[in-house]
Design an enzyme around this catalytic site. Structure first.
Site, PDB file in Angstrom:
ATOM      1  NE  ARG A  66       2.483   2.604  12.822  1.00 27.12           N
ATOM      2  CZ  ARG A  66       2.139   2.272  11.589  1.00 27.12           C
ATOM      3  NH1 ARG A  66       1.761   3.225  10.739  1.00 27.12           N
ATOM      4  NH2 ARG A  66       2.174   1.007  11.203  1.00 27.12           N
ATOM      5  CG  ASN A 119      -0.256  -0.051   2.534  1.00 27.58           C
ATOM      6  OD1 ASN A 119       0.976  -0.083   2.600  1.00 27.58           O
ATOM      7  ND2 ASN A 119      -1.022  -0.060   3.602  1.00 27.58           N
ATOM      8  CG  HIS A 174      -4.650   4.308  10.424  1.00 30.03           C
ATOM      9  ND1 HIS A 174      -3.868   3.759  11.407  1.00 30.03           N
ATOM     10  CD2 HIS A 174      -3.899   4.258   9.293  1.00 30.03           C
ATOM     11  CE1 HIS A 174      -2.715   3.380  10.906  1.00 30.03           C
ATOM     12  NE2 HIS A 174      -2.707   3.664   9.614  1.00 30.03           N
ATOM     13  CD  GLN A 215      -4.553   4.666  14.532  1.00 36.02           C
ATOM     14  OE1 GLN A 215      -4.102   5.535  13.810  1.00 36.02           O
ATOM     15  NE2 GLN A 215      -4.581   3.401  14.145  1.00 36.02           N
TER      16      GLN A 215
END
Length: 245
Positions: A182, A44, A230, A211
């Protein structure tokens, strides 16, 4: 993958993370138990790079307030353009020029910006010449020289809270930060303070800590933010690339 969970899996030999980044795995524990940890390299990377470029442009062009004005029925053009700039001619510096960082540099080059980077491993002379890159020995040197900072470093002890009050205060006043790496590479409250004081003009990204973030997480409501959930590495294209796993 905590140390406790790993200790309860004596037969475990391989841990595969579908994406980029292994900070959610206790690597010390996997080493001591002889477990191999692998990532789906490149699965990705382009999705992340495109998301970062999109957020850079959204911040610099002040896109989000302009769109919000349409949704809410307003037509005060001055409110939209008072913080909008062309990115052409700006200095953009990437923190870490690995797969994603290099992809961001290549996609920004056609905008006629001045490109900078810092990385523990220097890029080849051919790439540096091709993209007219300025290399910096560390983040402290880079942030003083640029207007926009996309962050693409992994999270480890050396990058944890790298962007604290001290580093952010050394940046050009009115700079932008885009963090698709991050969240804990930045100090949460230092980012809020920098936006409130206008030391930075905008902050965007889609990584949070923790998260999912709490409803009262300050990044949800801080001024001039372009935060998303995210999702940067989860486009349908990226999911298709991971599907063979």
């Amino acid at each position: 993958m905590t140390a406790e969970r790993i200790a309860k899996a004596p037969k475990l030999k391989l841990a595969i993370t579908t994406g980029i980044g292994s900070d959610h795995v206790d690597l010390d524990a996997t080493i001591s138990h002889g477990i191999t940890v692998v990532e789906e390299t490149y699965s990705n990377s382009i999705s992340v790079a495109e998301h970062a470029v999109m957020q850079v442009l959204a911040l610099v062009r002040n896109y989000l307030p302009s769109h919000e004005g349409v949704v809410t029925g307003g037509w005060n053009i001055a409110d939209s353009v008072e913080r909008a700039y062309d990115i052409e001619g700006m200095n953009v510096g990437v923190i870490a020029a690995g797969r994603i960082g290099r992809a961001v540099l290549r996609r920004l080059a056609p905008f006629d910006v001045h490109l900078h980077y810092t990385d523990k491993n220097r890029l080849s002379p051919e790439i540096e010449r091709e993209l007219a890159l300025t290399v910096h020995p560390d983040a402290a040197s880079l942030v003083r020289a640029v207007d926009v900072v996309p962050i693409h470093a992994p999270l480890h002890p050396q990058t944890h809270h790298l962007f604290d009050d001290a580093l952010i205060s050394s940046m050009k006043r009115g700079s932008y930060i885009v963090n698709t790496a991050r969240a804990e590479i930045t100090d949460r409250d230092a980012i809020v303070r920098a936006l409130e004081s206008a030391q930075i003009a905008g902050y965007a990204g889609d990584v949070w800590y923790p998260q999912p973030p709490a409803a009262d997480h300050p990044w949800r409501t801080m001024s001039h933010n372009g935060m998303t959930r995210h999702v940067f590495g989860s486009t349908l294209s990226a999911q298709t690339a991971r599907a063979p796993m």
